[in-house]
Design a protein around this motif. Structure first.
Motif, PDB file in Angstrom:
ATOM      1  N   MET A  24     -27.317  -2.325  19.566  1.00 13.81           N
ATOM      2  CA  MET A  24     -25.974  -2.603  20.356  1.00 13.81           C
ATOM      3  C   MET A  24     -25.587  -1.406  21.088  1.00 13.81           C
ATOM      4  O   MET A  24     -24.898  -1.692  22.117  1.00 13.81           O
ATOM      5  N   TRP A  25     -25.777  -0.360  20.631  1.00 13.91           N
ATOM      6  CA  TRP A  25     -25.116   0.656  21.607  1.00 13.91           C
ATOM      7  C   TRP A  25     -25.950   0.959  22.880  1.00 13.91           C
ATOM      8  O   TRP A  25     -25.523   1.187  23.867  1.00 13.91           O
ATOM      9  N   GLU A  26     -27.149   0.332  22.677  1.00 11.61           N
ATOM     10  CA  GLU A  26     -27.904   0.432  24.229  1.00 11.61           C
ATOM     11  C   GLU A  26     -27.491  -0.651  25.048  1.00 11.61           C
ATOM     12  O   GLU A  26     -27.219  -0.408  26.264  1.00 11.61           O
ATOM     13  N   GLN A  27     -27.134  -1.797  24.439  1.00  9.24           N
ATOM     14  CA  GLN A  27     -26.523  -2.788  25.353  1.00  9.24           C
ATOM     15  C   GLN A  27     -25.209  -2.559  25.753  1.00  9.24           C
ATOM     16  O   GLN A  27     -24.788  -3.320  26.995  1.00  9.24           O
ATOM     17  N   GLN A  28     -24.337  -1.635  25.041  1.00  3.69           N
ATOM     18  CA  GLN A  28     -22.911  -1.205  25.872  1.00  3.69           C
ATOM     19  C   GLN A  28     -23.347  -0.793  27.229  1.00  3.69           C
ATOM     20  O   GLN A  28     -22.300  -0.660  27.845  1.00  3.69           O
ATOM     21  N   ASP A  29     -24.242   0.013  27.329  1.00  3.26           N
ATOM     22  CA  ASP A  29     -24.424   0.830  28.777  1.00  3.26           C
ATOM     23  C   ASP A  29     -24.957  -0.049  29.781  1.00  3.26           C
ATOM     24  O   ASP A  29     -25.319   0.310  30.804  1.00  3.26           O
ATOM     25  N   TRP A  30     -25.522  -1.423  29.531  1.00  5.08           N
ATOM     26  CA  TRP A  30     -25.865  -2.278  30.495  1.00  5.08           C
ATOM     27  C   TRP A  30     -24.776  -2.550  31.574  1.00  5.08           C
ATOM     28  O   TRP A  30     -23.776  -2.564  31.371  1.00  5.08           O
TER      29      TRP A  30
END
Length: 103
Positions: A24-30
């Motif tokens: 989830m945290w990684e997808q926030q940077d997409w």
């Protein structure tokens, strides 16, 4: 008071929960692919055509895996039927190109 964030709670979480939180945290940077207008697409196509006809070095910016990437080199071909360009050893879909610059 020193807050340790989620570190204090990870011992109570299952590994699957920790993995989902990390994703989830990684997808926030997409990043999102931009919508290009017709005039800018025509400008990109013109630069690709000029680079191919005159054997010029071109730098292409493209969108892949939720991020922007750049590649620089000589165009080896454009396949209009299958909608991709070949630059060096990369095959880039035409709809993923977001910018082009001729050196």
């Amino acid at each position: 008071m020193n807050d340790r964030g989620t570190i204090k709670w990870t011992s109570l979480m299952m590994p699957e929960q920790i993995q989902l939180l990390n994703e989830m945290w990684e997808q926030q940077d997409w990043k999102e692919k931009p919508d290009l207008d017709g005039q800018y697409i025509a400008e990109i196509n013109l630069k690709i055509e000029m680079a191919l006809e005159n054997d010029l070095t071109i730098e292409i910016e493209y969108f892949k895996n939720h991020d922007y990437h750049k590649i620089k080199g000589k165009l080896l071909g454009v396949d209009v039927l299958n909608q991709f360009v070949q630059i060096e050893d990369e095959y880039l879909p035409l709809d993923s190109i977001t910018g082009a610059w001729i050196d």
